[in-house]
Each structure stands twice: as structure tokens, then as C-alpha cells.
Design an enzyme around this catalytic site. Structure first.
Site, PDB file in Angstrom:
ATOM      1  N   SER A 117       0.839  -1.193   0.000  1.00  0.00           N
ATOM      2  CA  SER A 117       0.000   0.000   0.000  1.00  0.00           C
ATOM      3  C   SER A 117       0.876   1.245   0.000  1.00  0.00           C
ATOM      4  CB  SER A 117      -0.886  -0.001   1.250  1.00  0.00           C
ATOM      5  OG  SER A 117      -0.096   0.344   2.368  1.00  0.00           O
ATOM      6  N   LYS A 118       0.193   2.387   0.001  1.00  0.00           N
ATOM      7  CA  LYS A 118       0.916   3.671  -0.017  1.00  0.00           C
ATOM      8  C   LYS A 118       1.909   3.767   1.138  1.00  0.00           C
ATOM      9  CE  LYS A 118      -1.420   7.049  -2.700  1.00  0.00           C
ATOM     10  NZ  LYS A 118      -2.610   6.393  -3.230  1.00  0.00           N
ATOM     11  N   ARG A 119       1.587   3.111   2.235  1.00  0.00           N
ATOM     12  CA  ARG A 119       2.472   3.170   3.401  1.00  0.00           C
ATOM     13  C   ARG A 119       3.839   2.532   3.131  1.00  0.00           C
ATOM     14  NH1 ARG A 119      -1.072   0.412   6.884  1.00  0.00           N
ATOM     15  NH2 ARG A 119      -2.743   1.084   5.517  1.00  0.00           N
ATOM     16  N   ASP A 120       3.920   1.715   2.075  1.00  0.00           N
ATOM     17  CA  ASP A 120       5.198   1.082   1.757  1.00  0.00           C
ATOM     18  C   ASP A 120       6.075   1.976   0.893  1.00  0.00           C
ATOM     19  OD1 ASP A 120       4.780  -1.563   3.008  1.00  0.00           O
ATOM     20  OD2 ASP A 120       3.074  -1.601   1.633  1.00  0.00           O
ATOM     21  N   GLY A 121       5.731   3.231   0.822  1.00  0.00           N
ATOM     22  CA  GLY A 121       6.568   4.172   0.075  1.00  0.00           C
ATOM     23  C   GLY A 121       5.975   4.442  -1.280  1.00  0.00           C
TER      24      GLY A 121
END
Ligand code: GLU
Length: 483
Positions: free
Chosen positions: A252-256
Site C-alpha cells: 500500500s501507499k504506506r510502503d513508500g
């Protein structure tokens, strides 16, 4: 049978790595079977769809080389078709009007929650009498259209990746809304919804295989029921595994980074990225062969070789694949790709006259690149009239006798800005002989004086590049002042 597959992105964000990987599998399958690959933009969600996302998706697919044979088709331009289909379902008794208010639905959910039941519509308006309907209308209630889902049905399909999949009708949340409330009083029902539109399109576009992410499995069960209601042939389905992060959760976006633009800006090549995405879930028959073009992979691509388990995103592997492509490229090919990074770094470049020089630079640093963006640091020592010295380099040039050595090298250069490799090597040999020192000392001192560091790209080639700009002289003169 003609194979026809599609990628059907919703333009509610930039092209996502998951969508791009689904596009890769569809493209490979289409090309393997000499079929067609269709682009359909699912833009019926008016609030969240934006034309700039459509543009981003199109340009991202094109950049990756995932060319489509038909489309793009836009669902917002096909609303009449969906409306007709909904009317057909109403006429045939497969769908009905539901007048439940949002408050009633909320109460229903609360009651289910209190009993620890999964939320679902309880099909309460499935069998309204004409009088009940009229009474609701008279109350001014608005209706959605629901498609009947039989709780007792078992929906079974032979998934081309996952094998036999079975779903119970009772696990599909009750009769499904296929059209919203009409906001236009002229229309007898409102906006057609996702599952209905997808099925109508896939029937109309004669899609033979639906290849998409496993997050759509429950939709597939619902869609099979719609195909049956329309009396249409059900296409083959293949649900590919999700892309997971290192912790095993959905990337997801949280992974960069997640959008293809992000990967592009980070300096990945499109051919490396598609190569990597192909391997994210697919194993080639010869698993030792990991570097291949899309067209090569297409020759061998079959859905049976796509794994069921989620595919972990592995940055090291992507980097390795990218470097394999970069290391094979000539300076001529690389220079246009590296130019934006040099410009962004503010290095002094005259695009009109520097191209041959930049090509040599690209040839020199190419083998040390993992990502295109590495060009900034790999070439930083090669731009400019002077350099700063690292601690080690300073210690080197301050060593006794080094100043004289560098002075002699500078004299050897003379006025030339067209030194050849042979001349540079002779210069070093001459100085080594004159001063009766080891070649290593001369090389280290030269590297320190010319480059300001004791490590970096090939010294002779670096010197030749600096020489063309006259920067070898300015740097050595500056260095003599310092040491
Ligand atoms: N529009 C859907 C999505 O973006 C894809 C639907 C499909 O492939 O059937 O997830």
C-alpha cells in the site's frame, strides 16, 4: 475461440503497481494466444474519477509498453447499454425495486451486529405486492434496483489460477444493488453500479478470459449469477495473487511507492519494471532465466504457472533486474535517460554541444548504475572546475613529494584539451620514472587531486572527460594551491 482480455482500471488514482501487474498478465496472455488486449476505463464513480488519472493510466501503460488493441472505452459513455440491461433484468423478474430507507438499512445492520451476524440485506422487498409498492411511492420513497441472489445457490467455477472455487449465495450479502436511486426524475432508476456494468461490458466486448486480482473473487461469484440471468456464456476467470509487502500485507501507499510514476521517478526502466512484474507471481518454465522482454515472456506465458500465494515485493530483486538492463546499455542509449537527472542536479550542461561528452560520461558510469537516479552521485565528481577534497584525499595530496608529482603531471598536460588514452598513460609513466616512485602513488595522488576522492569511476577515463572541458588543469592548479 478468439482470446479477448481486458484491463479495466478505475480512474480514481494514478496507475497502481497492482493494476499494472494485472495489465502485464493480461497482455502476456493475449500475446501468447494471439488474442486482443482491451483497455476499458471504469469511470462511473463520478465523485472519485478524474480525467488526469485517466491520462496517467494511459501514459503509464504506454510507458511500460503495454499497448492495447482496442479502446480506451469509457463506461460513462455506455450508460444506456447498462440501463437497457437493468430493464431486461427487471422485466424478466431477476431484479426488483427496493424502497428501504438508509435508516432502515442502518437499523438492519445494527440488529445483525447485535446478534453477531455478518451485515447483509435481508431481501425484505423482494416480494412486494403492487399495493405495497404504490404505498411506498406515495410516501415519496426512492428505490434502488436489486438483483436477486439466491441464498441456497452454490456458485462454482474452475479458476485458471486457483483451481475450483466455490461460493455460497448466502455469503454474498443478500440481493445486490445494481442501480442507485435516480437523481434525475426523468429516469426510472439511477446510476448503474460496478458489477452490472462490468458484466454488460464483458459480454458486449466478447471478453473470453477475465484475469484480475484475487480481491475480486466475491465479485466474480456475483457476476456469474448475472451472466446466467442474461443467458450469456460465462467467461473463464483467473484471479492473480496480490502483491504483498515484506510483512506479508497488501502493498500500500504506506510502503513508500505504489504508483508507476513513483517507480519511474526513482529511476527504474520500463522494461526492467515489466520484467520484474512478470516474475511477481509467474514462474517461467526455466526458472533460472530471469531477464526477458515482454515479447519473450509472452511466448512462454501460461496461467497455470501463476502462483496462488501472494507475491512479496522484493526491492533488491527489482534493483538487480534494473541494473542488468542498465549495464547492457550503450552510452548513446543511456545519455537521454540520464540527462534529466543531471539537469535536476544542476550540473553545468550545454545540451547543444555536450552530447558526445555526456555519452562518454554515460559509458563510464553505466556499469555502476542500479537506478537511473544513481547518475547524480556517480557523476558528481566529474562536473565542475574544482572539487572539494575528502579527508582521505586531503591527506593524500598533503603527503610529502605529492605536490611536485602533480605539478609535473600538470606540465605534461600542457595546453591540450584533446588528450588520448595513450598520452595520459605516458604522462603517468613519465612522472613515475622521473620521481622514481611507485605507479600506485602517482595514481592515488592524481585521483585525490583530480577527483577529490580516493574512490570513484575509472581514473584514466575520468581524466579524459575532465580534459575535454579543461577541468583537469583547473583542478590540478587549485590542488597545488592547497597542498
Ligand atoms: N475497475 C476494477 C478495478 O479497478 C476492475 C474490474 C475488473 O477487472 O473486473 O479494480
Amino acid at each position: 475461440m478468439t482470446v479477448r482480455v481486458r484491463i479495466a482500471p478505475s480512474p480514481t488514482g494514478n496507475l497502481h503497481i497492482g493494476t499494472a501487474r494485472t495489465a502485464v498478465f493480461n497482455w502476456l496472455f493475449a500475446h501468447h494466444c494471439q488474442g486482443q488486449f482491451i483497455l476499458r476505463v471504469e469511470d462511473t464513480d463520478k465523485e472519485r474519477s478524474r480525467s488526469e488519472y485517466t491520462e496517467n493510466i494511459k501514459s503509464g501503460l504506454a510507458w511500460l509498453g503495454l499497448t492495447w488493441d482496442e479502446g480506451p472505452f469509457f463506461q460513462t459513455q455506455r450508460l444506456d447499454l447498462y440501463r437497457q440491461a437493468i430493464q431486461t433484468l427487471l422485466d424478466k423478474g431477476f431484479a426488483y425495486r427496493c424502497y428501504s430507507t438508509p435508516e432502515e438499512l442502518e437499523q438492519m445492520r445494527e440488529a445483525q451486529k447485535a446478534k453477531n451476524q455478518a451485515p447483509r440485506y435481508d431481501n425484505r422487498h423482494r416480494h412486494l405486492t403492487e399495493e405495497q409498492r404504490q404505498a411506498f411511492e406515495a410516501e415519496g420513497r426512492k428505490s434502488v434496483i436489486r438483483f436477486i441472489i439466491d441464498d441456497d445457490r452454490e456458485i462454482v467455477w474452475q479458476d485458471l489460477i486457483r483451481g475450483k472455487v466455490t461460493w455460497r449465495g448466502s455469503d454474498l450479502g443478500g440481493d445486490m444493488v445494481i442501480a442507485r436511486v435516480a437523481d434525475d426524475p426523468q429516469q426510472s432508476f439511477g446510476q448503474p453500479l460496478y458489477n452490472l456494468a462490468v458484466v454488460v461490458d464483458d459480454m458486449d466486448m466478447k471478453i473470453s478470459h477475465v484475469i484480475r486480482g484475487e480481491d475480486h473473487i466475491a465479485n466474480t461469484a456475483k457476476q456469474i449469477l448475472l451472466y446466467e440471468a442474461f443467458g450469456a456464456t460465462v467467461p473463464d476467470f483467473a484471479h492473480s495473487p496480490l502483491i504483498l509487502n515484506q510483512e506479508g500485507r497488501k502493498l500500500s501507499k504506506r510502503d513508500g511507492v505504489t504508483s508507476i510514476d513513483d517507480f519511474r521517478q526513482m529511476g527504474f526502466l520500463p522494461q526492467a519494471l515489466t520484467n520484474y512484474m512478470t516474475l511477481l507471481g509467474w514462474t517461467p518454465p526455466d526458472s533460472t532465466e530471469e531477464i526477458f522482454a515482454l515479447t519473450e515472456a509472452a511466448q512462454q506465458f501460461t496461467l497455470e504457472r501463476v502462483n496462488k500465494a501472494g507475491a512479496k515485493f522484493d526491492w533488491d530483486k527489482l534493483d538487480w533486474i534494473n541494473s542488468q538492463y542498465l549495464h547492457k546499455m550503450s552510452g548513446e542509449e543511456l545519455v537521454d535517460l540520464l540527462l534529466p537527472y543531471w539537469q535536476q542536479a544542476g550540473y553545468p550542461i550545454d545540451i547543444g554541444s555536450d552530447r558526445p561528452w555526456l555519452e562518454q560520461m554515460a559509458t563510464l558510469i553505466g556499469p555502476s548504475l542500479t537506478r537511473l537516479s544513481d547518475a547524480t552521485k556517480e557523476s558528481v565528481l566529474l562536473f565542475g572546475e574544482t572539487v572539494d577534497y575528502s579527508e582521505e584525499a586531503m591527506a593524500q595530496i598533503k603527503q610529502e613529494g605529492v605536490k611536485d608529482i602533480l605539478k609535473a603531471v600538470l606540465e605534461g598536460i600542457g595546453e591540450s584539451s584533446q588528450l588520448t588514452e595513450g598520452e595520459v598513460k605516458d604522462n603517468i609513466k613519465q612522472v613515475t620514472k622521473t620521481f622514481k616512485v611507485k605507479k600506485g602513488l602517482v595514481m592515488r595522488s592524481l585521483r585525490a587531486g583530480l577527483m577529490g576522492e580516493l574512490h570513484g569511476p575509472d581514473l584514466i577515463q575520468s581524466w579524459l572527460l575532465l580534459n575535454q572541458k579543461g577541468w583537469d588543469k583547473t583542478r590540478l592548479i587549485h590542488c597545488l594551491d592547497v597542498c
